[in-house]
Design a protein around this motif. Structure first.
Motif, PDB file in Angstrom:
ATOM      1  N   THR A  81       1.024  -1.125   0.319  1.00 29.51           N
ATOM      2  CA  THR A  81       0.078   0.221  -0.441  1.00 29.51           C
ATOM      3  C   THR A  81       0.529   1.124  -0.505  1.00 29.51           C
ATOM      4  O   THR A  81       2.134   0.881   0.599  1.00 29.51           O
ATOM      5  CB  THR A  81      -0.569  -0.078   1.324  1.00 29.51           C
ATOM      6  OG1 THR A  81      -0.560   0.549   2.472  1.00 29.51           O
ATOM      7  CG2 THR A  81      -2.037  -1.509   1.741  1.00 29.51           C
ATOM      8  N   TYR A  82       0.316   2.673  -0.419  1.00 24.74           N
ATOM      9  CA  TYR A  82       1.178   3.205  -0.484  1.00 24.74           C
ATOM     10  C   TYR A  82      -0.021   4.616  -0.288  1.00 24.74           C
ATOM     11  O   TYR A  82      -0.659   4.758  -0.016  1.00 24.74           O
ATOM     12  CB  TYR A  82       1.397   3.945  -2.399  1.00 24.74           C
ATOM     13  CG  TYR A  82       0.761   3.895  -2.791  1.00 24.74           C
ATOM     14  CD1 TYR A  82       0.675   5.273  -3.697  1.00 24.74           C
ATOM     15  CD2 TYR A  82       0.661   2.702  -3.467  1.00 24.74           C
ATOM     16  CE1 TYR A  82      -0.413   5.027  -4.824  1.00 24.74           C
ATOM     17  CE2 TYR A  82      -0.767   2.616  -4.633  1.00 24.74           C
ATOM     18  CZ  TYR A  82      -0.621   3.959  -4.911  1.00 24.74           C
ATOM     19  OH  TYR A  82      -1.803   4.469  -6.200  1.00 24.74           O
ATOM     20  N   LEU A  83       0.907   5.752  -0.048  1.00 21.39           N
ATOM     21  CA  LEU A  83       0.430   6.864   0.559  1.00 21.39           C
ATOM     22  C   LEU A  83      -0.229   7.815  -0.196  1.00 21.39           C
ATOM     23  O   LEU A  83       0.987   8.031  -1.700  1.00 21.39           O
ATOM     24  CB  LEU A  83       1.009   8.254   2.036  1.00 21.39           C
ATOM     25  CG  LEU A  83       0.493   7.421   3.670  1.00 21.39           C
ATOM     26  CD1 LEU A  83       1.208   8.145   3.826  1.00 21.39           C
ATOM     27  CD2 LEU A  83      -0.833   7.686   3.392  1.00 21.39           C
ATOM     28  N   GLN A  84      -0.969   8.299  -0.752  1.00 26.67           N
ATOM     29  CA  GLN A  84      -1.223   9.387  -2.295  1.00 26.67           C
ATOM     30  C   GLN A  84      -2.053  11.112  -1.204  1.00 26.67           C
ATOM     31  O   GLN A  84      -3.210  10.867  -0.483  1.00 26.67           O
ATOM     32  CB  GLN A  84      -1.992   8.554  -2.632  1.00 26.67           C
ATOM     33  CG  GLN A  84      -1.980   9.839  -4.479  1.00 26.67           C
ATOM     34  CD  GLN A  84      -2.848   9.149  -5.646  1.00 26.67           C
ATOM     35  OE1 GLN A  84      -2.661   7.691  -5.838  1.00 26.67           O
ATOM     36  NE2 GLN A  84      -3.563   9.834  -6.086  1.00 26.67           N
ATOM     37  N   ASN A  85      -1.184  12.323  -1.894  1.00 24.36           N
ATOM     38  CA  ASN A  85      -2.049  13.056  -0.845  1.00 24.36           C
ATOM     39  C   ASN A  85      -3.407  13.921  -1.854  1.00 24.36           C
ATOM     40  O   ASN A  85      -3.337  13.656  -3.514  1.00 24.36           O
ATOM     41  CB  ASN A  85      -1.143  14.121  -0.997  1.00 24.36           C
ATOM     42  CG  ASN A  85      -2.076  15.509  -0.157  1.00 24.36           C
ATOM     43  OD1 ASN A  85      -2.580  15.605  -0.843  1.00 24.36           O
ATOM     44  ND2 ASN A  85      -1.165  16.041   0.810  1.00 24.36           N
TER      45      ASN A  85
END
Length: 544
Positions: free
Chosen positions: A72-76
């Protein structure tokens, strides 16, 4: 065979329905998953060993992932950090391969702002990873709690609000609102609370290019940062009372319902709650009207050995000090903590009031001197409290004293004995502590009052007055008769019986003593009542 990218797992299930049914029927087998953007390829066994859950049925493909999984990854998104999971799942059958693309997007704790009063959750309106274009129309926005959708009336009753702006959907929830709960915590022996609630958002939109409806549901548990709630000891001890009768009245709070009081440590001993109550400390748990908070109340008499007493004669005061440590615990984790307190009560040394009394021919006079102090008692005269109406009629006030004047025949007095020419009457006065009704001072005054109880008249008639005495509490004066049982009183009440008769009636006898004629009669109860007077009243009169 190919399938358009699917933006949410919940949508994926419906969109894949026909494909999966045909694929399973045709012998397609799920073989690999590719995670984006890393392009990391794993077979099904590897996916499961990494902690993911993956499965398919003829109508559904399910892939579950922990929020913080490696892939999983963070996205603004519109200024709000979101956790994203993008996958491509491959199905193979001989020389044919098909792919199902899916993306899931979840909010992160950074999407929430806190104040001591309000939780604010910011959700992007345009969730970029789920959209293929910027042209869309939001069709529905619903809020719920614990996976249950709420209507407008329910939200208003709970003071929830949902605001849709150009960029965000903003949810506001009051801290402590219905639907959430408080939890107690201890950090460095300090008491904190958190508030947890799980709001839900359900969104439905349509993209203008694809003309496809997309539904999105997110359940987002929110817990506030720890909020300090230092407990306080409130002292409700009344100071305007007699030291020997006073008590410390303490209340400790306020706590959540998951806190229990185990024991209390005093300078010389440790007592459990049960031992405190056996000692007379009256430890009680008290709850708020809405049954969400609790306090612990306790009463410790000044006279108990756990209270330290110091008298300062030069200042005319006595100080009472109570030192204690409350031992508490949080359930269910059984986390112990404590709260210490020292409370004082400083009282003026109050001298005991002086009570004196005397009698005249008709009245009692009782004087109470409270010695330059404010009166700290209530007055019981006989069996009646000295109230305003009573005081107006019978009380005379001085600067530091007051005098009660009552007739000897007052209902507040009692008759001790009766003789031929006198009545002995007694008046009892008690000074009571107004807080517990205990007697501070008791005073009793008894006097003999000269009274003519029998009388003869020249027309040959006689009168007699019978008085009910204290030693015959069950006597009904109206049942008294003369020697002839048919001769009852002319008048009677609960204290007196009055007789009027002729000397040649009602069993009256006569005899001569040295040129004097003596008439005699006796007042008593009839034999059938089986009660005898302790003393009888005889009427005697001389005639020349």
């Amino acid at each position: 065979m190919a399938l358009n990218n699917v933006r949410l797992l919940t949508i994926l299930f419906n969109s894949c329905f026909h494909f999966l049914r045909q694929a399973v029927a045709s012998g397609y087998k799920m073989t690999a998953v590719v995670f984006s953007p890393s392009k990391n390829v794993m077979n099904v066994d590897e996916v499961q060993r990494k902690g993911y859950a993956i499965a398919n049925t003829p109508t559904r493909l399910v892939l579950r992932s922990p929020h913080n999984a490696e892939e999983t990854y963070l996205q603004n998104v519109a200024g709000v950090p979101m956790r994203v999971l993008s996958t491509s799942t491959f199905f193979e059958q001989k020389w044919l391969v098909t792919r199902v693309d899916a993306t899931a997007v979840c909010p992160t704790p950074e999407a929430v702002a806190f104040t001591p009063e309000v939780i604010t959750w910011y959700m992007p309106k345009h969730i970029d990873p789920l959209f293929s274009s910027d042209a869309f129309t939001m069709l529905e926005v619903y809020m719920g709690i614990d996976a249950k959708r709420l209507d407008t009336e329910e939200m208003a009753a709970r003071n929830y609000s949902v605001l849709v702006t150009e960029a965000h959907i903003i949810v506001e929830i009051p801290v402590g609102a219905v639907g959430g709960y408080f939890k107690s915590h201890i950090q460095d022996d300090q008491y904190f609370v958190t508030y947890t609630i799980e709001p839900m958002l359900e969104l439905l939109w349509i993209e203008e290019v694809a003309h496809e409806n997309t539904s999105y549901k997110v359940l987002f548990p929110i817990t506030t940062p720890p909020m300090a709630r230092p407990p306080q000891v409130r002292n409700y001890t009344p100071l305007d009372t007699v030291p020997e009768q006073a008590v410390f009245v303490l209340e400790l709070g306020t706590f959540n319902l998951d806190v229990e009081l185990l024991n209390i440590t005093f300078p010389t001993m440790v007592l459990t709650v049960a031992e405190c109550n056996a000692r007379g400390f009256n430890v009680q748990e008290q709850r708020s009207p809405d049954n969400t908070l609790k306090t612990f109340r306790m009463e410790v008499p000044f006279s108990d050995p756990v209270v330290f007493k110091e008298r300062r004669a030069e200042q005319g005061v006595t100080t009472f000090t109570l030192q204690l440590i409350y031992g508490l615990v949080i359930f269910p984790e059984y986390a112990p903590f404590s709260h210490s307190a020292v409370v004082d009560a400083v009282l003026l040394d109050i001298g005991m009031p002086l009570v004196t009394g005397n009698c005249d021919q008709e009245n009692f006079h009782i004087t109470v001197d409270y010695r330059n102090q404010e009166p700290f008692f209530v007055v019981l005269v006989g069996k009646r409290l000295l109230n305003h109406e009573f005081a107006q009629q019978y009380l005379t006030e001085g600067d530091t004293d007051f005098t009660i004047t009552l007739p000897f025949s007052s209902p507040d007095a009692v008759f001790e004995s009766v003789h031929s020419s006198s009545v002995r009457s007694r008046l009892d006065v008690a000074l009571l502590n107004p807080y517990n009704n205990m007697t501070i001072k008791y005073f009793s005054l008894a006097c003999s009052f000269l009274k003519t109880l029998t009388e003869c008249f020249s027309n040959g008639t006689m009168t007699a007055l019978a008085v009910k005495v204290e030693s015959a509490p069950g006597l009904n004066p109206g049942q008294l008769t003369l020697s002839d049982p048919a001769c009852g009183p002319t008048y009677s009440d609960d204290r007196f019986a009055y007789f009027h008769f002729t000397v040649n009636s009602c069993g009256t006898t006569r005899k001569f003593i040295n040129n004097v004629m003596l008439y005699e009669n006796e007042i008593s109860l009839p034999d059938e009542l089986e009660v005898k007077l302790n003393a009888t009243t005889s009427s005697e009169e001389e005639y020349q």
